[in-house]
Design an enzyme around this catalytic site. Structure first.
Site, mmCIF file in Angstrom:
data_model
loop_
_atom_site.group_PDB
_atom_site.id
_atom_site.type_symbol
_atom_site.label_atom_id
_atom_site.label_comp_id
_atom_site.label_asym_id
_atom_site.label_seq_id
_atom_site.Cartn_x
_atom_site.Cartn_y
_atom_site.Cartn_z
ATOM 1 N N THR A 197 1.062 -1.429 -0.219
ATOM 2 C CA THR A 197 -0.253 -0.135 -0.412
ATOM 3 C C THR A 197 0.882 1.266 -0.394
ATOM 4 O O THR A 197 1.618 1.460 0.528
ATOM 5 C CB THR A 197 -0.909 -0.395 1.118
ATOM 6 O OG1 THR A 197 -1.283 1.270 1.774
ATOM 7 C CG2 THR A 197 -0.043 -0.282 2.260
ATOM 8 N N ASP A 198 0.225 2.074 -0.621
ATOM 9 C CA ASP A 198 1.372 3.687 -0.598
ATOM 10 C C ASP A 198 1.159 3.685 0.930
ATOM 11 O O ASP A 198 1.931 4.994 0.954
ATOM 12 C CB ASP A 198 0.275 4.761 -1.831
ATOM 13 C CG ASP A 198 -0.798 5.315 -0.882
ATOM 14 O OD1 ASP A 198 -1.728 4.395 -0.386
ATOM 15 O OD2 ASP A 198 -1.606 5.845 -1.849
ATOM 16 N N GLU A 199 0.424 3.357 2.577
ATOM 17 C CA GLU A 199 0.385 4.678 3.310
ATOM 18 C C GLU A 199 1.575 3.964 3.573
ATOM 19 O O GLU A 199 1.291 4.911 5.388
ATOM 20 C CB GLU A 199 -0.631 3.511 4.256
ATOM 21 C CG GLU A 199 -1.825 3.972 3.427
ATOM 22 C CD GLU A 199 -2.909 3.754 4.325
ATOM 23 O OE1 GLU A 199 -3.312 3.621 5.736
ATOM 24 O OE2 GLU A 199 -4.266 3.694 3.530
ATOM 25 N N LYS A 224 2.137 -3.491 7.520
ATOM 26 C CA LYS A 224 3.190 -4.007 5.797
ATOM 27 C C LYS A 224 3.850 -3.081 5.795
ATOM 28 O O LYS A 224 4.620 -4.253 4.842
ATOM 29 C CB LYS A 224 2.171 -2.960 5.312
ATOM 30 C CG LYS A 224 0.592 -3.206 5.191
ATOM 31 C CD LYS A 224 -0.275 -4.311 4.380
ATOM 32 C CE LYS A 224 0.388 -4.397 2.844
ATOM 33 N NZ LYS A 224 -0.284 -5.882 2.936
ATOM 34 N N TYR A 240 -0.769 -0.058 11.378
ATOM 35 C CA TYR A 240 -1.808 -1.289 9.864
ATOM 36 C C TYR A 240 -0.776 -0.751 9.105
ATOM 37 O O TYR A 240 0.129 -1.816 8.430
ATOM 38 C CB TYR A 240 -2.285 -0.965 9.287
ATOM 39 C CG TYR A 240 -2.849 -0.320 7.833
ATOM 40 C CD1 TYR A 240 -3.082 -2.320 7.573
ATOM 41 C CD2 TYR A 240 -2.980 0.031 7.074
ATOM 42 C CE1 TYR A 240 -2.959 -2.680 6.142
ATOM 43 C CE2 TYR A 240 -3.087 -0.460 5.379
ATOM 44 C CZ TYR A 240 -2.842 -0.922 5.114
ATOM 45 O OH TYR A 240 -2.707 -1.761 4.053
HETATM 46 P P1 NAD Z 1 -9.287 -7.503 2.825
HETATM 47 O O1 NAD Z 1 -9.734 -6.712 4.411
HETATM 48 O O2 NAD Z 1 -10.988 -7.044 2.128
HETATM 49 O O3 NAD Z 1 -9.303 -8.403 2.972
HETATM 50 C C1 NAD Z 1 -8.154 -9.825 3.635
HETATM 51 C C2 NAD Z 1 -8.511 -11.468 3.239
HETATM 52 O O4 NAD Z 1 -7.399 -11.514 4.157
HETATM 53 C C3 NAD Z 1 -9.791 -11.462 3.855
HETATM 54 O O5 NAD Z 1 -10.685 -12.989 3.030
HETATM 55 C C4 NAD Z 1 -9.117 -12.546 5.543
HETATM 56 O O6 NAD Z 1 -10.080 -13.326 5.764
HETATM 57 C C5 NAD Z 1 -8.162 -12.376 5.126
HETATM 58 N N1 NAD Z 1 -6.719 -13.020 6.216
HETATM 59 C C6 NAD Z 1 -6.620 -11.977 7.015
HETATM 60 N N2 NAD Z 1 -5.343 -12.667 7.918
HETATM 61 C C7 NAD Z 1 -5.578 -13.392 7.455
HETATM 62 C C8 NAD Z 1 -4.263 -14.540 7.676
HETATM 63 N N3 NAD Z 1 -3.278 -14.697 8.920
HETATM 64 N N4 NAD Z 1 -4.780 -15.540 6.906
HETATM 65 C C9 NAD Z 1 -4.950 -15.616 5.984
HETATM 66 N N5 NAD Z 1 -5.860 -15.026 5.347
HETATM 67 C C10 NAD Z 1 -6.111 -13.658 5.895
HETATM 68 O O7 NAD Z 1 -8.421 -6.580 2.600
HETATM 69 P P2 NAD Z 1 -8.093 -5.564 1.139
HETATM 70 O O8 NAD Z 1 -8.306 -4.328 0.967
HETATM 71 O O9 NAD Z 1 -8.691 -7.036 0.024
HETATM 72 O O10 NAD Z 1 -6.766 -5.692 0.743
HETATM 73 C C11 NAD Z 1 -5.976 -7.021 0.510
HETATM 74 C C12 NAD Z 1 -4.313 -6.673 0.098
HETATM 75 O O11 NAD Z 1 -4.219 -5.178 -0.792
HETATM 76 C C13 NAD Z 1 -3.923 -6.412 2.015
HETATM 77 O O12 NAD Z 1 -3.012 -6.443 1.530
HETATM 78 C C14 NAD Z 1 -4.316 -4.785 1.968
HETATM 79 O O13 NAD Z 1 -2.792 -4.055 2.218
HETATM 80 C C15 NAD Z 1 -3.444 -3.897 0.602
HETATM 81 N N6 NAD Z 1 -3.982 -3.055 0.013
HETATM 82 C C16 NAD Z 1 -5.107 -3.022 -0.188
HETATM 83 C C17 NAD Z 1 -5.513 -1.396 -0.611
HETATM 84 C C18 NAD Z 1 -7.268 -1.557 -0.325
HETATM 85 O O14 NAD Z 1 -7.387 0.420 -1.049
HETATM 86 N N7 NAD Z 1 -8.546 -1.520 0.441
HETATM 87 C C19 NAD Z 1 -4.924 -0.416 -2.030
HETATM 88 C C20 NAD Z 1 -3.532 -0.715 -1.687
HETATM 89 C C21 NAD Z 1 -3.418 -2.367 -1.086
HETATM 90 P P1 TYD Z 2 -10.417 4.405 4.757
HETATM 91 O O1 TYD Z 2 -11.759 3.805 3.585
HETATM 92 O O2 TYD Z 2 -10.098 3.761 6.446
HETATM 93 O O3 TYD Z 2 -8.848 3.472 4.276
HETATM 94 P P2 TYD Z 2 -7.899 4.958 4.574
HETATM 95 O O4 TYD Z 2 -7.043 5.556 5.919
HETATM 96 O O5 TYD Z 2 -6.434 3.679 4.373
HETATM 97 O O6 TYD Z 2 -6.869 6.231 3.516
HETATM 98 O O7 TYD Z 2 -10.386 5.872 5.175
HETATM 99 C C1 TYD Z 2 -10.480 6.780 3.843
HETATM 100 C C2 TYD Z 2 -10.684 8.410 4.207
HETATM 101 O O8 TYD Z 2 -11.537 8.590 5.066
HETATM 102 C C3 TYD Z 2 -9.562 8.977 5.724
HETATM 103 O O9 TYD Z 2 -9.438 9.893 5.436
HETATM 104 C C4 TYD Z 2 -10.075 8.693 7.024
HETATM 105 C C5 TYD Z 2 -11.609 8.971 6.302
HETATM 106 N N1 TYD Z 2 -13.068 8.174 6.741
HETATM 107 C C6 TYD Z 2 -13.876 8.983 7.254
HETATM 108 O O10 TYD Z 2 -13.372 9.860 7.516
HETATM 109 N N2 TYD Z 2 -15.080 8.520 7.454
HETATM 110 C C7 TYD Z 2 -14.928 7.535 7.775
HETATM 111 O O11 TYD Z 2 -15.702 6.774 8.474
HETATM 112 C C8 TYD Z 2 -14.131 5.896 8.023
HETATM 113 C C9 TYD Z 2 -13.967 4.754 7.588
HETATM 114 C C10 TYD Z 2 -12.942 6.707 6.871
#
Ligand code: NAD
Ligand code: TYD
Length: 347
Positions: free
Chosen positions: A125-127, A154, A150
């Site tokens: 992630t960019d975070e 990562k 988090y």
């Molecule tokens: P999510 O929370 O929707 O899904 C996570 C999945 O991982 C779930 O199916 C969960 O059951 C499984 N999981 C959790 N802990 C586990 C463990 N110990 N062993 C096996 N499985 C496990 O997450 P997401 O939003 O789909 O993100 C997927 C990946 O992409 C993550 O690595 C996240 O850091 C990365 N990512 C997410 C975003 C975003 O915007 N959501 C952006 C950039 C990168």
């Molecule tokens: P989020 O979807 O949790 O992603 P991330 O923190 O990984 O970027 O949140 C996106 C943005 O929205 C972040 O600036 C936090 C804000 N936010 C709210 O203002 N209200 C909310 O209820 C949530 C979940 C997030």
């Protein structure tokens, strides 16, 4: 080709599994512990596909992970998405994040080496880069400066993956993508939380002043980028993935309120997230030039399609927004408590 995907029952993982299964002669083994964020309904349409298997295993369970590698070897690739992924939950407790995102990545890297798997794609992630001021964008050489449990966990996984490349010559590539949106996103994240609250006549919590900026990309564009990285990325490299689509949280709210025909009073300011990153912005030019990858989705139409998806999949999100989900929100609003008005009944 046989690919081990971890986290395939989550939001991005389920899109990736479906994308991979569209390739001819490609088999997917999905290693997923089915935590609160995993959902069998996300891949219900693939469950009976002869090219698909699911193993309910935690990435942090070394013996069980080795058993999966032994059973299905050889894997041509490992695409590692399993993670604890929600910043607010990591503020409640960082320990599950360290276990899954750091320990789990170490376990998986080791098993991939032991069983001589092919390319290991560490999906990050960019975070991990921390927070930007009002200008500039993250490049692959931006320093790591994570601010939440988090993002710190990562970053730990990323460093282990890159160390495996340098120490063992393991074929590792790291991707760092910006905020995703689209169908099947767990409704604790901003967009599905607001959209589904809107359908339930519930308020939209806005953290702090709402001027924080996120760089939004459609999940299908992310997944296409991962597929390109698997095929064409250079070993030992990092690729930033993003769609040059920066929006403040207030802008996202205004667009969604208009799309959903809701009043501005739906938006309710609440106390800010501790350590809240102000701005993320990705420079994706390396992925664009080396991989020939370009996001295909435009923000407003793709967001409107996303809203429409949540409207036509009420059963999916209503099943989630009950039980343990409610307990999480009780704790969440205790943590954020009280500087400003809280939404009275979220969810
Ligand atoms: P999510 O929370 O929707 O899904 C996570 C999945 O991982 C779930 O199916 C969960 O059951 C499984 N999981 C959790 N802990 C586990 C463990 N110990 N062993 C096996 N499985 C496990 O997450 P997401 O939003 O789909 O993100 C997927 C990946 O992409 C993550 O690595 C996240 O850091 C990365 N990512 C997410 C975003 C975003 O915007 N959501 C952006 C950039 C990168
Ligand atoms: P989020 O979807 O949790 O992603 P991330 O923190 O990984 O970027 O949140 C996106 C943005 O929205 C972040 O600036 C936090 C804000 N936010 C709210 O203002 N209200 C909310 O209820 C949530 C979940 C997030």
């Amino acid at each position: 080709m046989r690919v081990l995907v971890t986290g395939g029952l989550g939001f991005i993982g389920s899109h990736l599994v479906r994308r991979l299964l569209a390739e001819p002669d490609l088999e997917v083994v999905n290693l997923d512990a089915l935590t609160y964020a995993g959902n069998l309904a996300n891949l219900a349409d693939c469950a009976s596909d002869a090219h698909y298997r699911w193993e309910r295993v935690s990435v942090a369970d070394r013996a069980a992970v080795r058993t999966v590698f032994a059973r299905y070897q050889p894997f041509d690739a490992v695409m590692h998405l399993a993670a604890e992924s929600h910043v607010d939950r990591s503020i409640q407790s960082g320990l599950p994040f360290v276990e899954t995102n750091v320990m789990g990545t170490a376990v998986l890297l080791e098993a991939a080496r032991e069983y001589r798997a092919g390319r290991f794609v560490q999906v990050s992630t960019d975070e991990v880069y921390g927070s930007l001021g009002s200008s500039g964008r993250f490049s692959e050489s931006s320093p790591l400066n994570p601010n939440s449990p988090y993002s710190a966990s990562k970053a730990g996984g990323d460093l282990l993956a890159l160390a495996a490349y340098r120490t063992y010559g393991q074929d590792v590539v790291v991707t760092r993508c910006s905020n995703n949106y689209g169908p099947y996103q767990f409704p604790e994240k901003l967009i599905p939380l607001w959209v589904t609250n809107g359908m339930e006549d519930k308020p939209w919590p806005l953290y702090g002043d709402g001027a924080q900026v996120r760089d939004w990309i459609h999940v299908a564009d992310h997944v296409e980028g991962l597929w390109r990285v698997l095929q064409h990325g250079r070993s030992g490299e990092i690729y930033n993935l993003g769609a040059r689509n920066e929006r403040s949280n207030r802008e996202v709210a205004a667009t969604l309120l208009a799309m959903m025909g809701l009043l501005p009073s739906t938006l309710v300011p609440v106390a800010d997230r501790p350590g809240h990153d102000r701005r993320y912005a990705i420079d994706p030019s390396k992925a664009e030039s080396e991989l020939g990858w370009r996001p295909q989705h435009n923000w407003e139409p793709a967001l409107a399609e996303t809203v429409a998806w949540y409207r036509t999949h009420e059963e999916w999100w209503r099943a989630i927004k009950s039980g343990a989900y409610r307990e999480y929100y009780r704790e969440q609003y205790r943590t954020l408590a009280t500087v400003r008005a809280e939404p009275q009944e979220n969810p």
